[in-house]
Design an enzyme around this catalytic site. Structure first.
Site, PDB file in Angstrom:
ATOM      1  N   LEU A 243      38.840  53.104  21.453  1.00 22.40           N
ATOM      2  CA  LEU A 243      38.955  52.954  22.914  1.00 22.40           C
ATOM      3  C   LEU A 243      39.282  54.348  23.466  1.00 22.40           C
ATOM      4  CD1 LEU A 243      38.894  51.050  25.286  1.00 22.40           C
ATOM      5  CD2 LEU A 243      41.172  50.244  24.680  1.00 22.40           C
ATOM      6  N   HIS A 244      38.237  55.172  23.566  1.00 23.04           N
ATOM      7  CA  HIS A 244      38.430  56.616  23.782  1.00 23.04           C
ATOM      8  C   HIS A 244      39.259  56.986  25.026  1.00 23.04           C
ATOM      9  CE1 HIS A 244      35.223  57.185  20.795  1.00 23.04           C
ATOM     10  NE2 HIS A 244      34.502  56.328  21.477  1.00 23.04           N
ATOM     11  N   ASP A 245      38.751  56.630  26.203  1.00 24.29           N
ATOM     12  CA  ASP A 245      39.258  57.255  27.424  1.00 24.29           C
ATOM     13  C   ASP A 245      40.721  56.949  27.777  1.00 24.29           C
ATOM     14  OD1 ASP A 245      36.813  58.438  27.565  1.00 24.29           O
ATOM     15  OD2 ASP A 245      36.019  57.144  29.145  1.00 24.29           O
TER      16      ASP A 245
END
Ligand code: BDR
Ligand code: CA
Length: 316
Positions: A243-245
């Site tokens: 869940l990068h951002d």
């Protein structure tokens, strides 16, 4: 005495993980979100600016201004990522068309004017898409650099390689020239690359826990994330996706959850083979002056605990 909320600007190309970053930030009293600037990336600008407003409405935060910025990278043609995010960029839930207006000003003009009116070293910026708007603002008015407290961006990858080419991560690959401008600007910079985000995958238990929450925000988030993580789960053969951002927002709240090193980072803008690679001098092989705090690993339990806690704050 509690600290005053930290003035924050989020530059984004929603994107489901961008949407969660916005929801986490908007639920955190630690931040005063001055505005959301949108850029072309995961999908074209015509969709990212709509998506940012959909997320503000989902969060009940129509008071936060949303601006449209650059519709293409500085030099190269736009590359999008519908294969990950779907045609709308926010595939998964059925979110209504936004009723809140898009701000009439261009995001780059608003960034320059807002930063120039701010105190020195006072505004934090989280870019979670291609860096076009931030670089264009720095080119238009270099004096904004002194107004920025820090830039914490999602992008790049070094030990982990790339997710768009073998060498490059999506946000940096899409506009490597903009990334070069930002990384050589001298602003205090932290990068959360794939090395870090791939070390903290969403677990089935975390998704089930969020799925048990009966609010619009929780339902929409689970629908977004189930759609979004299928691509990476298939590609990497893992039980959950990264869940990068939101990691950028959590870094500001809980830097202790991140393992980092301050080193020199340069962006490849010459070779087509390695275009957009973030070359991290982790071992100080060059003696070049460090310009970036680079995250390598994240405490996954801590990360998802913060994200879940913030998402559960929404009453509806
Ligand atoms: C980055 O690219 C986009 O697809 C995501 O929103 C994230 O910002 C990950 O490489
Ligand atoms: Ca993004």
């Amino acid at each position: 005495m509690t600290d005053a909320p930290r003035p924050l600007i989020i530059d984004t190309d929603p994107g489901q993980d961008d949407a969660v970053a916005l929801l986490v930030a908007l639920a955190s009293p630690e931040f005063e979100v001055l505005g959301i600037t949108t850029v072309a990336g995961n999908v074209p600008l015509a969709r990212t600016q709509v998506n940012a407003r959909k997320v503000c409405e989902l969060a009940g935060r129509t008071d936060v201004p949303v601006f449209a910025g650059c519709s293409r990278p500085m030099v190269r043609a736009l590359r999008t990522a519908e294969e990950v995010h779907g045609v709308t960029g926010l595939d998964g839930p059925d979110l209504p068309e936004p009723t809140m207006a898009l701000e009439p000003r261009h995001a780059v003009d608003w960034l320059v004017d807002t930063l120039m009116a701010a105190a020195d070293a006072s505004v934090t910026i989280c870019p979670v898409g291609p860096l076009t708007n931030i670089a264009m603002a720095l080119v238009k008015q270099p004096a904004i650099a002194a107004k920025i407290r820090e830039v914490v961006l999602m992008g790049g990858g070094f030990f982990e390689g790339g997710n768009t080419t073998p060498a490059a991560e999506f946000n940096i690959y899409v506009d490597p020239h903009a990334a070069h401008v930002v990384f050589s600007s001298g602003v205090p910079l932290t990068m959360i690359p794939l090395d870090a985000t791939h070390s903290a995958l969403m677990s089935r238990a975390w998704m089930a826990d969020l799925g048990a929450v009966d609010t619009q925000v929780a339902r929409a988030t689970v629908a977004m994330l189930e759609f979004y993580e299928r691509f990476d789960m298939e590609r990497y053969g893992t039980e959950g996706g990264p869940l990068h951002d939101p990691c950028t927002i959590v870094y500001l709240l809980r830097p202790d959850l991140f393992e980092t090193r301050f080193c020199h980072v340069a962006v490849e803008i010459a070779s087509e083979l390695t275009m957009g690679m973030t070359v991290v001098d982790w071992w100080d092989a060059t003696g070049n002056e460090p310009n970036c705090t680079v995250a390598r690993r994240i405490d996954a339990d801590g990360l998802y605990d913060v994200i879940g806690t913030c998402l559960k704050r929404y009453p509806l």
